[in-house]
Design an enzyme around this catalytic site. Structure first.
Site, mmCIF file in Angstrom:
data_model
loop_
_atom_site.group_PDB
_atom_site.id
_atom_site.type_symbol
_atom_site.label_atom_id
_atom_site.label_comp_id
_atom_site.label_asym_id
_atom_site.label_seq_id
_atom_site.Cartn_x
_atom_site.Cartn_y
_atom_site.Cartn_z
ATOM 1 N N LYS A 1 -2.651 -40.437 20.337
ATOM 2 C CA LYS A 1 -2.720 -41.882 20.594
ATOM 3 C C LYS A 1 -1.288 -42.407 20.755
ATOM 4 O O LYS A 1 -0.394 -42.000 20.005
ATOM 5 C CB LYS A 1 -3.421 -42.546 19.415
ATOM 6 C CG LYS A 1 -3.627 -44.041 19.520
ATOM 7 C CD LYS A 1 -4.434 -44.555 18.330
ATOM 8 C CE LYS A 1 -4.724 -46.041 18.417
ATOM 9 N NZ LYS A 1 -5.598 -46.505 17.311
ATOM 10 N N SER B 1 -9.720 -48.894 18.487
ATOM 11 C CA SER B 1 -8.639 -48.890 19.438
ATOM 12 C C SER B 1 -8.217 -47.493 19.910
ATOM 13 O O SER B 1 -7.473 -47.404 20.885
ATOM 14 C CB SER B 1 -7.406 -49.558 18.816
ATOM 15 O OG SER B 1 -6.933 -48.799 17.697
ATOM 16 N N SER C 1 -10.944 -48.140 14.050
ATOM 17 C CA SER C 1 -10.397 -47.692 15.333
ATOM 18 C C SER C 1 -10.501 -46.195 15.607
ATOM 19 O O SER C 1 -10.249 -45.764 16.734
ATOM 20 C CB SER C 1 -8.934 -48.125 15.455
ATOM 21 O OG SER C 1 -8.845 -49.501 15.692
#
Lengths: 463, 89
Positions: free
Chosen positions: A78, A153, A177
């Site tokens: 990420k 996310s 997330s």
């Protein structure tokens, strides 16, 4: 291009010298080339580095065997995980030129475990809310139907793992997330106990709620990825000094007699879910009973309490982090971020302290419930992934959140696939444990996966 | 193994139905006061942003009210506490 493999499958083939890490990386790169113009899971690819790492891994494995089950395994991070010499932007114009001088600790540990890094993955801006269409890169799309949302996310990680672009990836979880994209993309995502994985070198959102963990196709793969990520680090003041068990070895035990608390009021009273999700949860209860677990209904404080507590803390902590830029560069953020984090400006110090005091009460209530059961079972989302265009004008504060409670408690929480809708979109659920009993949660999830057929089905575009 | 708070005498918060906070459907302050708060915070908002944010502010105000309105005993300390052992790290 080989069919998508799990980490466990690839590791076994690599150890038997039936699969070359170079071929595996080339296969992932070919799948990325074919699919990522549609999925937008990556915001930056590092193919030259990946091939160099794969060649080095291959040479080492041919000489002395694999270092472990992650040696030669392609993953990605990420884009809030700092990577030395590789831009780490948080998917934001604000940090578009940010090139870290060091790897995040968990990135370094995964490199030392032998993983091969394919690149950096899409996220909602600074790991907050989305999807946003006004950032330097487009939002990720759901591999089960690219017209649909990934959740976030850790959106790029969910999409990349589901599509087989990588075998695993990293995510962060401040209010859901990791678990939300895992559920909507039909993969496994694990938020470990707060402090188990150090956050040093990971761009923060809310210090007292931020967690780091893996997403992968299966719970077993999450356990494999988690192992090197765990362990104390002096750079993270919340880092826990605990001896981690062998997570993969812990998966195999029976769950006969395990006490599972079904948090029915979360999805029936506090935040209604759709029929498909409700059926999937009831089916999961039956699966666990067939496996010998004892399932009983339990009650926690209402979701609205957990949500209010968590949101006030997130808004206060994230606004404090971003205040300088919000005063000087507000229009360089996307609208979703602005609409969300700006609300922190309108909270008082008293609001924040009261939220942290309420948190202590909520933690005590959680712990009281966990005296009766070993694991909780509850919904992750209200429904399957919605069409992405319906998510452009969402009011983030309108409904209680089904995942944030376990960030408030810091408890280990696992999202697993719990079936599919008639239209072929995945459904998810959560399993939650007592802090530092991560292995118990992973074992329950692994046994559930073994007892159900959901891991046999991949998105049509990936095979 | 870490110990938990269970059994330490912290009372569970009284259960409120989740819809209670939805009763606050308008911002507790008018747009002018909201703009003043934004200015005090040092934010430069467009008129459209001021209207949009003011339109959702009541949700956050309701959550703030929810975390405050409990008659909490003074001894209930924040969950985030100062740890002198780790303070300099």
């Amino acid at each position: 291009m080989t069919p998508p493999l799990t980490i466990a499958q690839a590791a076994a083939l690599i150890a038997a010298r039936k699969l070359s890490p170079v071929e595996l990386v080339q296969s992932c790169l070919a799948r990325i080339e074919k699919l990522d113009d549609t999925l937008h899971a990556f915001i930056r690819l590092t193919p030259a580095r990946a091939l160099a790492e794969a060649k080095a891994a291959e040479a080492q494995i041919m000489t002395s065997g694999p270092r472990g089950p992650l040696h030669g395994i392609p993953i990605a991070h990420k884009d809030i995980f700092c990577t030395k010499g590789i831009p780490t932007t948080a998917h934001s114009k604000i940090l578009i030129d940010h090139v870290p001088a060091e790897d995040a600790i968990v990135v370094r540990r995964l490199v030392e475990a032998g993983t091969v890094m394919l690149g950096k993955l899409a996220t909602h801006e600074f790991a907050t809310v989305g999807p946003s269409f006004d950032l330097p890169w487009p939002p990720a799309r759901n591999p089960w139907n690219p017209a649909h949302f990934t959740g976030g996310s850790s959106s790029g990680t969910g999409a990349a793992v589901a599509a087989g672009l990588v075998l695993g990836g990293t995510g962060s979880d401040t209010g859901g997330s990791i678990r939300l994209p895992a559920s909507l993309c039909g993969v496994a995502g694990f938020k470990p106990t707060y402090g188990l994985c150090p956050r040093t070198g990971i761009l923060p959102l809310a210090y007292s709620l931020d967690h780091v963990g893996p997403l992968a196709w299966t719970v077993e793969d999450c356990a494999i990825m988690l192992q090197p990520m765990v362990g104390p680090d002096a750079g993270d003041s919340a880092s826990a000094n605990v001896q981690a068990p062998d997570f993969r070895a812990s998966l195999g035990g029976s769950i006969k007699g395990m006490r599972i608390g079904f948090v029915r009021h979360f999805h029936e009273l506090d935040c209604s879910v759709n029929d498909a999700t409700r059926r999937a949860l009831e089916d999961a209860v039956s699966v666990f009973r067939d496996l010998g677990a004892e399932v009983i209904d339990v009650t926690l404080p209402p979701l609205a309490d957990w949500t209010a507590c968590g949101e006030i803390i997130v808004l206060a902590e994230s606004y404090a982090l971003h205040e300088k830029w919000m005063k000087s560069r507000l229009q360089d953020y996307g609208q979703c971020f602005r609409d969300y984090v700006t609300m922190g400006a309108f909270l008082s110090a008293g609001d924040y302290v009261e939220a942290q005091r309420m948190r202590r009460e909520l933690c005590a209530a959680f712990d009281d419930t966990m005296l009766k059961v070993d694991v909780l079972l509850c919904a992750t989302t209200r429904a399957e992934a919605p069409p992405i265009e319906t998510q452009t004008n969402v009011n983030w504060f309108e409904l209680p959140c089904l995942t944030g409670a376990f960030n408030v408690r810091g408890a280990p929480a696992l999202a697993v696939c719990a079936g599919f809708t008639a239209a072929g979109l995945p459904l998810g659920m959560q399993l939650v444990g007592r802090p530092f009993e991560d292995a118990t949660v992973l074992r329950a999830g692994h046994q559930y996966e073994k007892a159900t057929p959901w891991r046999n089905k991949r998105p049509a575009l990936s095979v | 193994m870490r110990t938990t708070n269970a059994g330490k005498g912290l009372a569970s918060p009284p259960r409120l139905e989740c819809n209670e906070e939805r009763q606050l459907t308008e911002a507790p302050i008018n747009l002018g006061a909201f703009k003043a708060l934004a200015r005090r915070a040092g934010l430069t908002l467009t008129p459209a942003e001021e209207r949009d944010l003011h339109g959702t502010y009541h949700y956050v105000a309701a959550m703030a009210e929810r975390v405050r309105g409990r008659g909490r005993a003074p001894g209930v300390e924040p969950a985030v506490v100062f740890d002198p052992d780790k303070a300099a790290q």
